[in-house]
Enzyme design. Structure first.
Site, short mmCIF file in Angstrom:
data_model
loop_
_atom_site.label_atom_id
_atom_site.label_comp_id
_atom_site.label_asym_id
_atom_site.label_seq_id
_atom_site.Cartn_x
_atom_site.Cartn_y
_atom_site.Cartn_z
N ARG A 234 85.82 -49.26 -2.09
CA ARG A 234 84.93 -48.11 -1.96
C ARG A 234 84.37 -48.10 -0.55
O ARG A 234 84.01 -49.15 -0.02
CB ARG A 234 83.77 -48.18 -2.97
CG ARG A 234 84.17 -47.86 -4.41
CD ARG A 234 84.56 -46.39 -4.58
NE ARG A 234 84.92 -46.04 -5.94
CZ ARG A 234 86.15 -46.07 -6.44
NH1 ARG A 234 87.18 -46.45 -5.70
NH2 ARG A 234 86.37 -45.73 -7.70
N GLU A 263 83.73 -38.75 1.36
CA GLU A 263 85.11 -38.27 1.22
C GLU A 263 85.10 -36.80 0.80
O GLU A 263 84.36 -36.47 -0.14
CB GLU A 263 85.84 -39.13 0.18
CG GLU A 263 85.98 -40.57 0.67
CD GLU A 263 86.58 -41.52 -0.38
OE1 GLU A 263 86.92 -41.07 -1.49
OE2 GLU A 263 86.69 -42.71 -0.08
N HIS A 282 92.17 -41.89 0.32
CA HIS A 282 91.85 -42.44 -1.02
C HIS A 282 93.01 -42.21 -1.99
O HIS A 282 92.87 -41.50 -2.98
CB HIS A 282 90.55 -41.82 -1.56
CG HIS A 282 89.94 -42.64 -2.67
ND1 HIS A 282 88.60 -42.70 -2.92
CD2 HIS A 282 90.50 -43.44 -3.62
CE1 HIS A 282 88.36 -43.49 -3.95
NE2 HIS A 282 89.51 -43.94 -4.39
#
Ligand code: 8YV
Length: 320
Positions: A234, A263, A282
């Site tokens: 993360r 993000e 991601h």
């Protein structure tokens, strides 16, 4: 009568078919006119992915019994608010371990061998035989790998690093894992030892109060100047300004990042401008096969809870 559920995420056809067979499905996206609070008012379950589930989200969800997230991480779910409402949570561990470990290896190789920068270089049409030395990367094989967080994905990374790249591996974890040490020939290290000795440092921890910002300026200062940092856990576990500074001032060699504090990351971020920082959006678990497996695992867990059965992947905090 079938339970009613809310689906907030696009699903593969096989998963939608499975859910339709067991539930009345309603659909909601952030672009809808109704709020998520309204949409959750009279449903029994909800399928989410990265969508935050907060006290506010659940304010009208008096009928809700289960939140099923299509992710292994569940830092976007307010577990206390869910418990207060009598709602349980399920997630999708195991089914993504190999895929995320593959991506971590890709980030290690991609950063060390400068794959993205070299791809742009070739395509720019400016390939000069004399440039080659300035494009040199680093070896991965036979190097020392330090993994912070030795969970299921960490173990899959160890298998790949050992069998494929003949790396020596140290790890740091809340709990020492002597079985893994014996099985895989890895050694436990303190954070200081891991950071100061490793050629590649991989962060593979869940986001919790104790891991928030754990890779800060002091941590990067302990790393070797020739080291590469990889994060596929993360973004909030890393102080991004400190990371940029470390790479930019030569404190470490480079970084490979799948995750970011915000993000999508703001395109002004200096992280995106540095040639030795490799970024992907991601996509650790994002293969067609694995995302389908994850969605099906989440659907099966949701249906299990709503049928009064034991869910295959109840979030640990909800286990009795
Ligand atoms: C998720 C992830 O698919 O599983 C996780 O925790 O980070 C990804 O694999 C992603 O978070 C979905 O939003």
């Amino acid at each position: 009568m079938k339970p009613t559920i809310l689906v907030t995420q696009q699903l593969p056809e096989s998963v939608s078919a499975f859910l339709n067979a067991h539930c009345e499905c309603r659909y909601w996206t952030p672009n809808d006119n109704s709020s998520i609070e309204e949409a959750l008012k009279d449903v029994d379950g909800v399928m989410v992915s990265g969508m935050p589930v907060t006290e506010k989200t659940l304010s009208k969800a008096d009928q809700l019994k289960v939140v099923s997230t299509i992710s292994v991480g569940y830092n976007h779910l307010d577990l206390e608010a869910m418990k207060a409402k009598g709602v349980v949570g399920t997630h999708t561990p195991e089914v993504l371990d190999d895929t995320v470990a593959d991506l971590v290896m890709a980030l290690m190789l991609g950063t060390a061998r400068r794959i993205a920068a070299l791809d742009s270089y070739v395509k720019s049409g400016n390939w000069q035989p004399t440039d080659v030395e300035t494009l040199f990367g680093l070896d991965v094989h036979h190097k020392k790998l330090g993994i912070i967080g030795m969970g299921r994905i960490g173990r899959k990374i160890v298998q790949r690093a050992k069998a494929g790249f003949d790396m020596s591996v140290v790890y740091h974890n809340r709990h020492r894992d002597e079985d893994a040490e014996k099985a895989w020939g890895i050694a436990y290290a303190s954070m200081t030892a891991l950071l100061s000795e490793s050629d590649f440092v991989i962060l593979m921890v869940p986001l919790t109060e104790s891991t928030y910002g754990m890779m800060d300026a002091a941590a990067f200062k302990q790393m070797k100047k020739t080291a590469v940092f990889i994060n596929a856990s993360r973004g909030q576990t890393v102080d991004e300004a400190a990371l940029f500074d470390a790479v930019n001032t030569g404190g470490i060699w480079g970084a490979g990042l799948d995750v970011f504090c915000h993000e999508p990351i703001n395109t002004d971020s200096p992280l995106l401008k540095h040639p030795r920082i490799l970024t992907v959006p991601h996509i650790g678990s994002a293969t067609e096969e694995t995302r389908t497996r994850m969605a099906m695992a989440a659907a099966e867990s949701l249906v299990a809870v709503l049928s009064g059965k034991e869910a295959p992947y109840l979030i640990p905090e909800f286990k009795k």
